[in-house]
Enzyme design. Sequence first.
Site, short mmCIF file in Angstrom:
data_model
loop_
_atom_site.label_atom_id
_atom_site.label_comp_id
_atom_site.label_asym_id
_atom_site.label_seq_id
_atom_site.Cartn_x
_atom_site.Cartn_y
_atom_site.Cartn_z
N GLY A 116 33.13 61.27 120.64
CA GLY A 116 33.67 62.06 119.51
C GLY A 116 35.12 62.43 119.74
CG ASP A 154 35.07 59.35 117.00
OD1 ASP A 154 35.31 60.53 117.31
OD2 ASP A 154 34.49 59.03 115.92
N GLY A 174 37.83 63.57 117.03
CA GLY A 174 37.66 64.81 116.26
C GLY A 174 38.70 65.86 116.60
CD GLN A 175 39.43 71.88 115.07
OE1 GLN A 175 38.25 72.03 114.80
NE2 GLN A 175 40.30 72.87 115.00
CE1 TYR A 208 27.60 71.93 115.17
CE2 TYR A 208 27.90 74.25 114.60
CZ TYR A 208 28.26 73.13 115.34
OH TYR A 208 29.28 73.23 116.24
N1 LIG Z 1 35.76 72.84 116.09
C1 LIG Z 1 35.08 73.96 116.22
O1 LIG Z 1 35.45 74.98 115.64
C2 LIG Z 1 33.85 74.01 117.10
C3 LIG Z 1 33.24 75.24 117.32
C4 LIG Z 1 32.08 75.29 118.10
C5 LIG Z 1 31.60 74.13 118.69
N2 LIG Z 1 32.22 72.95 118.46
C6 LIG Z 1 31.63 71.75 119.08
O2 LIG Z 1 32.62 70.97 119.75
C7 LIG Z 1 32.29 69.58 119.64
C8 LIG Z 1 33.46 68.82 119.01
O3 LIG Z 1 33.71 69.41 117.74
P1 LIG Z 1 34.95 69.00 116.83
O4 LIG Z 1 35.42 70.24 116.17
O5 LIG Z 1 35.92 68.17 117.57
O6 LIG Z 1 34.19 68.15 115.73
P2 LIG Z 1 34.78 67.05 114.73
O7 LIG Z 1 33.85 66.98 113.59
O8 LIG Z 1 36.22 67.30 114.48
O9 LIG Z 1 34.65 65.74 115.62
C9 LIG Z 1 33.42 65.14 115.91
C10 LIG Z 1 33.67 63.67 116.14
O10 LIG Z 1 32.40 63.06 116.36
C11 LIG Z 1 32.45 61.79 115.74
N3 LIG Z 1 31.07 61.33 115.48
C12 LIG Z 1 30.24 61.68 114.47
N4 LIG Z 1 29.09 60.99 114.56
C13 LIG Z 1 29.20 60.20 115.65
C14 LIG Z 1 28.35 59.25 116.27
N5 LIG Z 1 27.13 58.97 115.76
N6 LIG Z 1 28.79 58.62 117.38
C15 LIG Z 1 30.02 58.88 117.89
N7 LIG Z 1 30.87 59.74 117.33
C16 LIG Z 1 30.47 60.40 116.23
C17 LIG Z 1 33.26 61.98 114.48
O11 LIG Z 1 33.80 60.75 114.03
C18 LIG Z 1 34.32 62.97 114.96
O12 LIG Z 1 35.48 62.31 115.37
C19 LIG Z 1 30.98 69.52 118.83
O13 LIG Z 1 29.89 69.51 119.70
C20 LIG Z 1 31.00 70.82 118.06
O14 LIG Z 1 29.70 71.22 117.73
C21 LIG Z 1 33.33 72.86 117.68
#
Ligand SMILES: NC(=O)c1ccc[n+]([C@@H]2O[C@H](COP(=O)([O-])OP(=O)(O)OC[C@H]3O[C@@H](n4cnc5c(N)ncnc54)[C@H](O)[C@@H]3O)[C@@H](O)[C@H]2O)c1
Length: 326
Positions: A12, A38, A15-16, A146
């Site tokens: 992933g 990803d 992602g962010q 979630y």
């Molecule tokens: N950003 C936040 O505010 C936040 C807060 C709490 C927890 N988290 C956790 O941190 C982690 C990363 O979050 P994020 O904000 O970067 O999320 P995001 O949605 O920005 O990124 C997630 C990434 O996962 C990829 N993805 C989706 N399905 C996939 C698959 N089947 N195989 C491979 N890649 C796949 C997406 O393409 C994306 O790039 C997650 O576990 C999220 O639950 C994030």
Amino acid sequence: MKKETKRILVTGANGQIGTELTIALRKIYGEESVVASDIVVPNAESTLHNGIFETLDVTNFDDFERIVRRHNVDTIVHLAAILSAVGEANPMRCWNVNINGTLNAFNIGVKHQLSKIFVPSSIAVWGPGVPKVAPQEGILKPRTMYGLTKVTIELLGDYYFQKYGLDCRGVRYPGIISSEALPGGGTTDYAVEIFYKAVAGEKFICFVNENTRLPMMYMPDCIKAAVNLLNAPIEQLTHHCDYNVGSMSFDVKSLVEEIRKHYPNFEIEFKPDYRQEIADSWPDDVDDSDARNDWGWQPDYDLPRMVADMIEKLKLKITKKEIKQN
Ligand SMILES: NC(=O)c1ccc[n+]([C@@H]2O[C@H](COP(=O)([O-])OP(=O)(O)OC[C@H]3O[C@@H](n4cnc5c(N)ncnc54)[C@H](O)[C@@H]3O)[C@@H](O)[C@H]2O)c1
């Protein structure tokens, strides 16, 4: 015998959090030591291409295992997930990616005797009735798919540690605020989108009301938490995938006041939607004393410092884009 060398696979990564955490890990361990992956291939300009990138759907065990073997991976930073708002639109996809993707990471971890797996949890593990300051231990009754997946992953982390000795670690991240990549469909996305509008001189339509107060964290602290927890000696840890980590907590009103110190004419309108109910079911703040005591957790950013830095970074990003377009 567990492997000693550091070869990290980030899932992933596009992602962010992954976009910036991958850069940070490459700075620490070297570009060749951190494999980004990803399901979505990043655009050509992405910094993820400054090292190895692999296309990977984490729900596919064989592909996941092949990449771990190919790069002799010893640590997985498992970020691939479907977040709260997108998860409510497609609950089964959320369950499949979050649960089966994590089970694949854990089972590969056991099979290949990996050194560590970092998998973030979230403040979404709580539900209606949670105390304003969420304790480390307490009742977890989330109402979103979630949140359900995050509680399950925390329990799986304990299970895999006890049954197989797998070293899995994680923090319950609050809403993450960052300037590099846009958030991927969570309930705290408003706290990032608001900056893009402020810097562009546009009005922001906010999907939660002005009194909505949630725990938040700026990206440098998000990275610090991941890196510090990954490096903490296992003997010091009293939890696995469920450490509360606090940083700042503010309502939208206070965020707007802080932004108006930089943009006095910034306009906002409140149009709460289904995400209001999700936000209302989460705590205002968290008790993170176990993270502070066990591995020295200490955030660096408060609201004014985060707002000033976000605005600077976004201004720079927009200027760079304008220069490129001309
Ligand atoms: N950003 C936040 O505010 C936040 C807060 C709490 C927890 N988290 C956790 O941190 C982690 C990363 O979050 P994020 O904000 O970067 O999320 P995001 O949605 O920005 O990124 C997630 C990434 O996962 C990829 N993805 C989706 N399905 C996939 C698959 N089947 N195989 C491979 N890649 C796949 C997406 O393409 C994306 O790039 C997650 O576990 C999220 O639950 C994030």
